[in-house]
Design a protein around this motif. Sequence first.
Motif, PDB file in Angstrom:
ATOM      1  N   LYS A   1      30.255  25.844  42.831  1.00 30.56           N
ATOM      2  CA  LYS A   1      31.668  25.977  42.333  1.00 30.56           C
ATOM      3  C   LYS A   1      31.864  26.831  41.017  1.00 30.56           C
ATOM      4  O   LYS A   1      32.641  26.349  40.192  1.00 30.56           O
ATOM      5  CB  LYS A   1      32.288  24.637  42.257  1.00 30.56           C
ATOM      6  CG  LYS A   1      32.186  23.859  43.601  1.00 30.56           C
ATOM      7  CD  LYS A   1      32.585  22.477  43.547  1.00 30.56           C
ATOM      8  CE  LYS A   1      31.629  21.344  42.976  1.00 30.56           C
ATOM      9  NZ  LYS A   1      31.786  19.885  43.129  1.00 30.56           N
ATOM     10  N   THR A   2      31.203  28.193  41.081  1.00 32.30           N
ATOM     11  CA  THR A   2      31.365  28.988  40.005  1.00 32.30           C
ATOM     12  C   THR A   2      32.404  30.243  40.711  1.00 32.30           C
ATOM     13  O   THR A   2      32.163  30.590  41.826  1.00 32.30           O
ATOM     14  CB  THR A   2      30.175  29.422  39.559  1.00 32.30           C
ATOM     15  OG1 THR A   2      29.363  29.837  40.588  1.00 32.30           O
ATOM     16  CG2 THR A   2      29.451  28.266  38.830  1.00 32.30           C
ATOM     17  N   ALA A   3      32.724  30.814  39.583  1.00 33.08           N
ATOM     18  CA  ALA A   3      33.622  32.136  39.906  1.00 33.08           C
ATOM     19  C   ALA A   3      33.355  33.199  38.941  1.00 33.08           C
ATOM     20  O   ALA A   3      33.708  32.703  37.698  1.00 33.08           O
ATOM     21  CB  ALA A   3      34.950  31.859  40.400  1.00 33.08           C
ATOM     22  N   VAL A   4      33.244  34.131  39.059  1.00 30.26           N
ATOM     23  CA  VAL A   4      33.118  35.286  38.054  1.00 30.26           C
ATOM     24  C   VAL A   4      33.714  36.585  38.254  1.00 30.26           C
ATOM     25  O   VAL A   4      33.470  37.192  39.673  1.00 30.26           O
ATOM     26  CB  VAL A   4      31.541  35.645  37.690  1.00 30.26           C
ATOM     27  CG1 VAL A   4      31.572  36.663  36.482  1.00 30.26           C
ATOM     28  CG2 VAL A   4      30.619  34.453  37.396  1.00 30.26           C
ATOM     29  N   LYS A   5      34.636  37.023  37.542  1.00 33.62           N
ATOM     30  CA  LYS A   5      35.373  38.375  37.945  1.00 33.62           C
ATOM     31  C   LYS A   5      33.952  39.539  38.112  1.00 33.62           C
ATOM     32  O   LYS A   5      33.195  39.760  37.147  1.00 33.62           O
ATOM     33  CB  LYS A   5      36.334  38.809  36.805  1.00 33.62           C
ATOM     34  CG  LYS A   5      37.175  40.028  37.116  1.00 33.62           C
ATOM     35  CD  LYS A   5      38.004  40.272  36.163  1.00 33.62           C
ATOM     36  CE  LYS A   5      37.611  40.693  34.811  1.00 33.62           C
ATOM     37  NZ  LYS A   5      38.633  41.465  34.098  1.00 33.62           N
ATOM     38  N   VAL A   6      34.243  40.477  38.984  1.00 31.77           N
ATOM     39  CA  VAL A   6      33.591  41.640  39.336  1.00 31.77           C
ATOM     40  C   VAL A   6      34.093  42.714  38.214  1.00 31.77           C
ATOM     41  O   VAL A   6      35.238  43.216  38.528  1.00 31.77           O
ATOM     42  CB  VAL A   6      33.442  41.812  40.660  1.00 31.77           C
ATOM     43  CG1 VAL A   6      32.920  43.228  40.790  1.00 31.77           C
ATOM     44  CG2 VAL A   6      32.912  41.009  41.703  1.00 31.77           C
ATOM     45  N   THR A   7      33.139  42.949  37.449  1.00 28.44           N
ATOM     46  CA  THR A   7      33.702  43.885  36.399  1.00 28.44           C
ATOM     47  C   THR A   7      33.465  45.431  36.764  1.00 28.44           C
ATOM     48  O   THR A   7      33.916  46.392  35.915  1.00 28.44           O
ATOM     49  CB  THR A   7      33.058  43.676  34.865  1.00 28.44           C
ATOM     50  OG1 THR A   7      31.636  43.692  34.924  1.00 28.44           O
ATOM     51  CG2 THR A   7      33.398  42.210  34.441  1.00 28.44           C
ATOM     52  N   GLU A   8      32.667  45.720  37.637  1.00 28.26           N
ATOM     53  CA  GLU A   8      32.499  47.051  37.908  1.00 28.26           C
ATOM     54  C   GLU A   8      33.295  47.960  38.721  1.00 28.26           C
ATOM     55  O   GLU A   8      33.363  49.240  38.862  1.00 28.26           O
ATOM     56  CB  GLU A   8      30.903  47.222  38.899  1.00 28.26           C
ATOM     57  CG  GLU A   8      29.657  46.645  37.863  1.00 28.26           C
ATOM     58  CD  GLU A   8      29.429  45.079  38.022  1.00 28.26           C
ATOM     59  OE1 GLU A   8      28.317  44.746  38.075  1.00 28.26           O
ATOM     60  OE2 GLU A   8      30.434  44.551  38.514  1.00 28.26           O
ATOM     61  N   ILE A   9      34.293  47.195  39.090  1.00 23.23           N
ATOM     62  CA  ILE A   9      35.462  47.779  39.977  1.00 23.23           C
ATOM     63  C   ILE A   9      36.160  48.297  38.808  1.00 23.23           C
ATOM     64  O   ILE A   9      36.888  47.882  38.045  1.00 23.23           O
ATOM     65  CB  ILE A   9      36.092  46.909  40.977  1.00 23.23           C
ATOM     66  CG1 ILE A   9      35.137  46.502  42.090  1.00 23.23           C
ATOM     67  CG2 ILE A   9      37.548  47.205  41.341  1.00 23.23           C
ATOM     68  CD1 ILE A   9      35.669  45.346  42.845  1.00 23.23           C
ATOM     69  N   ALA A  10      37.076  49.548  39.260  1.00 22.12           N
ATOM     70  CA  ALA A  10      38.026  50.176  38.534  1.00 22.12           C
ATOM     71  C   ALA A  10      39.550  49.584  38.578  1.00 22.12           C
ATOM     72  O   ALA A  10      40.070  49.749  39.757  1.00 22.12           O
ATOM     73  CB  ALA A  10      38.011  51.641  38.811  1.00 22.12           C
ATOM     74  N   TYR A  11      39.986  48.698  38.044  1.00 22.91           N
ATOM     75  CA  TYR A  11      41.060  47.950  38.085  1.00 22.91           C
ATOM     76  C   TYR A  11      42.355  48.666  37.194  1.00 22.91           C
ATOM     77  O   TYR A  11      41.856  49.682  36.610  1.00 22.91           O
ATOM     78  CB  TYR A  11      41.126  46.695  37.491  1.00 22.91           C
ATOM     79  CG  TYR A  11      40.237  45.705  37.939  1.00 22.91           C
ATOM     80  CD1 TYR A  11      40.241  45.152  39.296  1.00 22.91           C
ATOM     81  CD2 TYR A  11      38.896  45.490  37.206  1.00 22.91           C
ATOM     82  CE1 TYR A  11      39.265  44.537  39.892  1.00 22.91           C
ATOM     83  CE2 TYR A  11      38.148  44.518  37.987  1.00 22.91           C
ATOM     84  CZ  TYR A  11      38.038  43.944  39.397  1.00 22.91           C
ATOM     85  OH  TYR A  11      37.270  43.180  39.883  1.00 22.91           O
TER      86      TYR A  11
END
Length: 445
Positions: free
Chosen positions: A375-385
């Motif tokens: 039950k963990t969630a982490v934003k994927v930072t390698e994507i160009a937002y």
Amino acid sequence: MSMKKNFLNFLMFGTLATAIVFTGCDKNDEPGQETTDPDPDRWITVAGALMGTNPGDGNGGTKVYAVSKDNAKDPNYSISVYDDGFSVKSERTARLQSSEDGKTLFNIAYVGDNGGEFSRYKVNGGNNFVQEDVTVNIAQYASTSPRWAKLFDGDKTGIAVNVAGIAANNASDATQPFAYYRGTATVLALDLQEVLIRGYKQYQIPLTAEEELLGHCIFRLDAPVLNKAANKLIIGTWMQKRNPATGTTESSFTRLGTKSVVVDYPSLENPRVITSSVGHGDCSGYRSFNSFVADDGNIYQATQRESAGSGSYILKINQNNEYDNSYVFSLDAALGVSNVYVDCWRSAGNGKAYILYSHDDAASNYVAYLDLNAKTAVKVTEIAYDEDLDFGQYQGILVSGDEVYIAVTPVGKDGNIYILNSKTGTVTKGAKLVNKAGNHYIGIF
């Protein structure tokens, strides 16, 4: 060299002695764990929605283009679906699904003269999509704008659902006391191979008497999923509340617990409502799958439009087809932000999943990597937002083995395919997606 290639090189030379932690990912892989591609020759079909009246509205139709996996993974390869793609039937955004091997594209046209028409296309690469000489129209049963999903049953069945004609029980006789608002629900099974309507059922689906007296009703059904035993369909709901005295739809109300409809399969009979005490939002999704059977045999579903101050949850439905209210997975708590809203998500196997989401004060829409067991969630930072990135109409996240393919394009701006490895947590930037003003890419199939 990409992070994924670095990881594979470590494996080849046997030098990986400890777990590797990648920014933006949370994983528990064992050292030496290898990844596999079960279908290296699979077509990757990219879909784009054209602007209608306003940028990003997706109301101008849908175009598709298919490439090899190698091209999809190549950041030096460009795809322009709007210049080179094939237009699938639909006045507005087509509702697309693909076969498990990627060689067939299924479509139900959304509104217009051919709304409700099911068609099947052979995928031959590039813009070579050949419509097969088989069609069936389900509009008379499920309207010209049906919600539908392909079951995970080996490409055998699609399920279309609809709710129509919501009215009070005393609409034709005001002298009778008010008891409820209800519409007529349709659940229709579509044979994807024979291209025919296998069967359908229509019925009203009551809530509790107390809930209905307050004006609560089921406004929409969507995102059906077949349970592990293959004997029940679980269908997501979008709830509505009307003023019992005036019939006016209320935009602000105290929400009930999240509700799903369970029907027998394949008969489509005996609808009943199950209710979560964990989530209070809808579980209908919008234009994509919203519930999945995971490796443990349980169903996991996301919520939308949660109660004020509470963002989306991932809920669990056990193999008795009831909500497991001991499973509490708040995405607000897991991500450390407020009012998370899941636009689209996909279970990726091994207890892992990816969500496309927004939240309060967000500068963009984002992608997060989930562990359903921890039950963990982490934003994927390698994507160009980007501030113009909007996943609100997103339809297709492709899972092929350990690889998860997502199209990321801000409205009117170029973007890329991203390949996320659900086992290792690595992120690879793939082919460039060339955009047009007002348009955006809405999925990979």
